[in-house]
Write a protein that holds these residues in place. Structure first.
Motif, PDB file in Angstrom:
ATOM      1  N   ASN A 501       0.855  -1.185   0.000  1.00  0.00           N
ATOM      2  CA  ASN A 501       0.000   0.000   0.000  1.00  0.00           C
ATOM      3  C   ASN A 501       0.892   1.237   0.000  1.00  0.00           C
ATOM      4  N   ILE A 502       0.801   2.049  -1.024  1.00  0.00           N
ATOM      5  CA  ILE A 502       1.710   3.198  -1.158  1.00  0.00           C
ATOM      6  C   ILE A 502       1.530   4.202  -0.018  1.00  0.00           C
ATOM      7  N   ILE A 503       0.315   4.339   0.490  1.00  0.00           N
ATOM      8  CA  ILE A 503       0.098   5.266   1.606  1.00  0.00           C
ATOM      9  C   ILE A 503       0.762   4.738   2.869  1.00  0.00           C
ATOM     10  N   GLU A 504       0.639   3.432   3.120  1.00  0.00           N
ATOM     11  CA  GLU A 504       1.280   2.847   4.294  1.00  0.00           C
ATOM     12  C   GLU A 504       2.800   2.947   4.188  1.00  0.00           C
ATOM     13  N   ALA A 505       3.341   2.675   2.998  1.00  0.00           N
ATOM     14  CA  ALA A 505       4.793   2.805   2.805  1.00  0.00           C
ATOM     15  C   ALA A 505       5.230   4.237   3.067  1.00  0.00           C
ATOM     16  N   SER A 506       4.417   5.197   2.623  1.00  0.00           N
ATOM     17  CA  SER A 506       4.737   6.610   2.851  1.00  0.00           C
ATOM     18  C   SER A 506       4.678   6.933   4.345  1.00  0.00           C
ATOM     19  N   TRP A 507       3.691   6.373   5.036  1.00  0.00           N
ATOM     20  CA  TRP A 507       3.569   6.600   6.480  1.00  0.00           C
ATOM     21  C   TRP A 507       4.807   6.089   7.221  1.00  0.00           C
ATOM     22  N   PHE A 508       5.271   4.873   6.859  1.00  0.00           N
ATOM     23  CA  PHE A 508       6.472   4.328   7.488  1.00  0.00           C
ATOM     24  C   PHE A 508       7.655   5.284   7.311  1.00  0.00           C
ATOM     25  N   ALA A 509       7.802   5.809   6.096  1.00  0.00           N
ATOM     26  CA  ALA A 509       8.922   6.719   5.822  1.00  0.00           C
ATOM     27  C   ALA A 509       8.772   8.020   6.606  1.00  0.00           C
ATOM     28  N   LEU A 510       7.564   8.561   6.660  1.00  0.00           N
ATOM     29  CA  LEU A 510       7.338   9.808   7.404  1.00  0.00           C
ATOM     30  C   LEU A 510       7.639   9.621   8.890  1.00  0.00           C
ATOM     31  N   ILE A 511       7.184   8.514   9.461  1.00  0.00           N
ATOM     32  CA  ILE A 511       7.423   8.254  10.882  1.00  0.00           C
ATOM     33  C   ILE A 511       8.912   8.143  11.173  1.00  0.00           C
ATOM     34  N   ASP A 512       9.641   7.386  10.345  1.00  0.00           N
ATOM     35  CA  ASP A 512      11.086   7.261  10.565  1.00  0.00           C
ATOM     36  C   ASP A 512      11.779   8.610  10.407  1.00  0.00           C
ATOM     37  N   GLY A 513      11.368   9.381   9.386  1.00  0.00           N
ATOM     38  CA  GLY A 513      12.019  10.668   9.144  1.00  0.00           C
ATOM     39  C   GLY A 513      11.837  11.647  10.290  1.00  0.00           C
TER      40      GLY A 513
END
Length: 526
Positions: A501-513
């Motif tokens: 899921n592209i939104i979930e992948a984006s969420w993971f990246a935002l949280i780590d960042g």
């Protein structure tokens, strides 16, 4: 002083690769990367009205405060039967205010008579007058002798005459170009020696890879006294690509024992190579010499046994010299040892590989690498995984939920709205934000929810965001990797997220960042 100057034309010649189209932001980010590694010249592009991004690049590059590299503007000699100062393209090169100007001219009589359709004599004057005009308006001028080797093979005397014209005009370097990429190393060596008998100006080499000889020809040129090598990071370029500066740099230092300025940063070679692949959003070449994932990978049998006993028995150089690492594909234990060493570096403590937490970490890393997280180019995500798993950091908030709404107005305008609900310090932070697309809206809502509790979050920038399809699945079933660059007033860091899921992948990246920023501040006592 460096004994070989490395001239990077990634932003111009590399941008001619069919897979690449650099934005202004990409070019500025890449220029900073190239400068940090220590390339001597960075060719910014060809500034003229038909290349507005290149024009803008030269307006902004002065604000980047590069530490070493000289920026060059690229162009051509004047057109036939016109004065240099009246040629609009040459005037645009001067207007760029780049300290160094690079222009190309015709060396092959075929191109003079059949392509630009002028006389051989006029072409010689075009070269000399154009170089002289730029010399009057520049710190230095580099003349690229286009198609020189083909021209020399067709008409040696005329090809040499074109070089003499550039020399008379005052060129600081004359670069011999194998533009069609078909010259063999033994031919190239003979021709360079003939040139050196007639030309006293310092010489350079610009090789294309159409016959697979670009790196070899560049090295042979250096062995024959040439002191400037032009090329492209990772070898991108038109047709079969340009001379690969990534490989050339390592070869110059480790094989030819040369001392270019970037030699002191050779251990960053792999990092720089991967970073540029991310900027252009192209998968890294796993088989790339020195820097590829497979460059020092050993799979089973005698190779692993040999390299564990004596590394040089199956490795031509120490992988750490270029920032790479040895990989034993068939040995989980050896792979774990390498991860343990990395963990020791991060935590500055001894780590026992038999510790249950370390075993858990190794399994997580292996799973995520197999899923496509690619921690080599997402070091902040790797660090956060280590800190969380080993109990050195606990994310100071938890997610209740997030929601995204995509709306399209009657006027045809798409609007993205994100709602984020977090638990922070036994409180609920609920925020709504709109953005240019769902990820931008989600990022904005997350920051609004965090900033009242972590005021320094307002200084965090999302500098880059790219998505790549992974795995063997196709279409909407495929996994994707989101790769993002974050920055603040003092640092930049890279993160990744992977999901179907592209939104979930984006969420993971935002949280780590964003949590990486929180970790840094907490570590500094803020």
């Amino acid at each position: 002083m460096a004994d070989v100057f490395l001239y990077d034309t990634t932003l111009r010649d590399g941008n001619q690769d069919r897979k690449i189209s650099l934005s202004l932001g990409d070019k500025l980010q890449a220029a900073k990367l190239l400068d940090s590694f220590g390339f001597d010249y960075i060719e910014g592009g060809w500034p003229n009205p038909s290349n507005p991004i290149d024009v803008e690049f030269f307006k902004h590059i002065g604000e980047m405060h590069l530490t070493h590299a000289k920026v060059t503007a690229f162009g051509s000699t004047r057109r036939p039967n016109i004065l240099p100062e009246d040629d609009p393209l040459l005037k645009a090169v001067v207007a760029s205010q780049a300290p160094v100007k690079t222009i190309f001219g015709k060396s092959w009589d075929l191109h003079v008579t059949d392509v630009i359709r002028t006389t051989l004599e006029e072409n010689l004057d075009m070269i000399e007058s154009s170089v002289r005009y730029l010399k009057e308006n520049s710190e230095s001028v580099i003349y690229d002798a286009e198609h020189f080797f083909d021209g020399y093979k067709a008409n040696p005397q005329y090809a040499l005459d074109t070089l003499k014209s550039a020399e008379l005009g005052g060129a600081d370097f004359i670069v011999l170009c194998d533009t069609n990429g078909g010259t063999m190393p033994w031919e190239l060596a003979q021709i360079i020696q003939a040139v050196k008998e007639k030309v006293s100006t310092p010489l350079g080499i610009h090789a294309h890879n159409d016959s697979g000889m670009a790196v070899a020809n560049s090295l042979i040129a250096v062995q024959n006294g040439i002191t400037m090598v032009q090329g492209v990071l990772n070898g991108y370029g038109e047709r079969c690509g340009n001379a690969n500066l990534t490989t050339i740099c390592a070869d110059l230092v480790l094989k030819l024992k040369k001392d270019p300025f970037c030699a002191k940063n050779l251990q960053d070679l792999r990092k720089v190579s991967l970073a540029y692949d991310q900027i252009v959003n192209i998968p890294s070449n796993v088989n790339a010499p020195y820097v590829g994932d497979a460059a020092f990978a050993h799979k089973g049998g005698a190779h692993i046994d040999g390299v564990m006993k004596v590394s040089r028995s199956f490795e031509h150089v120490d992988p750490q010299l270029v920032g790479n690492k040895r990989v034993f594909v068939a040995s989980d234990q050896a792979g774990g040892s390498l991860v343990v060493e990395k963990v020791k570096e991060l935590l500055h403590v001894d780590v026992d590989k038999k510790d249950p937490k370390i075993r858990e970490l190794l399994l997580l890393i292996k799973k995520r690498e197999n899923d496509g997280w690619h921690f080599d180019s997402a070091e902040a995500s790797f660090e956060m995984l280590v800190y969380r798993t080993l109990g050195h950091f606990t994310t100071p908030f938890s997610l209740e939920n997030y929601r995204l709404i995509e709306d399209r107005t009657m006027q045809g305008v798409s609007v993205s709205q994100a709602t984020v609900k977090l638990h922070i310090n036994d409180e609920i932070s609920l925020q709504v934000a709109e953005g240019d697309g769902p990820v931008n809206a989600l990022d904005a809502a997350l920051r609004k929810a965090l900033t009242p509790y972590f005021p320094y979050m307002k200084n965090v920038r999302l500098d880059d965001f790219k998505v790549r399809v992974l795995g063997s699945n196709v279409g909407s079933d495929a996994h994707v990797r989101v790769w993002s660059t974050f920055g603040d007033e003092t640092d930049t860091w890279h993160v990744a997220g992977v999901s179907s899921n592209i939104i979930e992948a984006s969420w993971f990246a935002l949280i780590d960042g964003l949590t990486y920023k929180i970790y840094k501040e907490q570590k500094n006592g803020h």
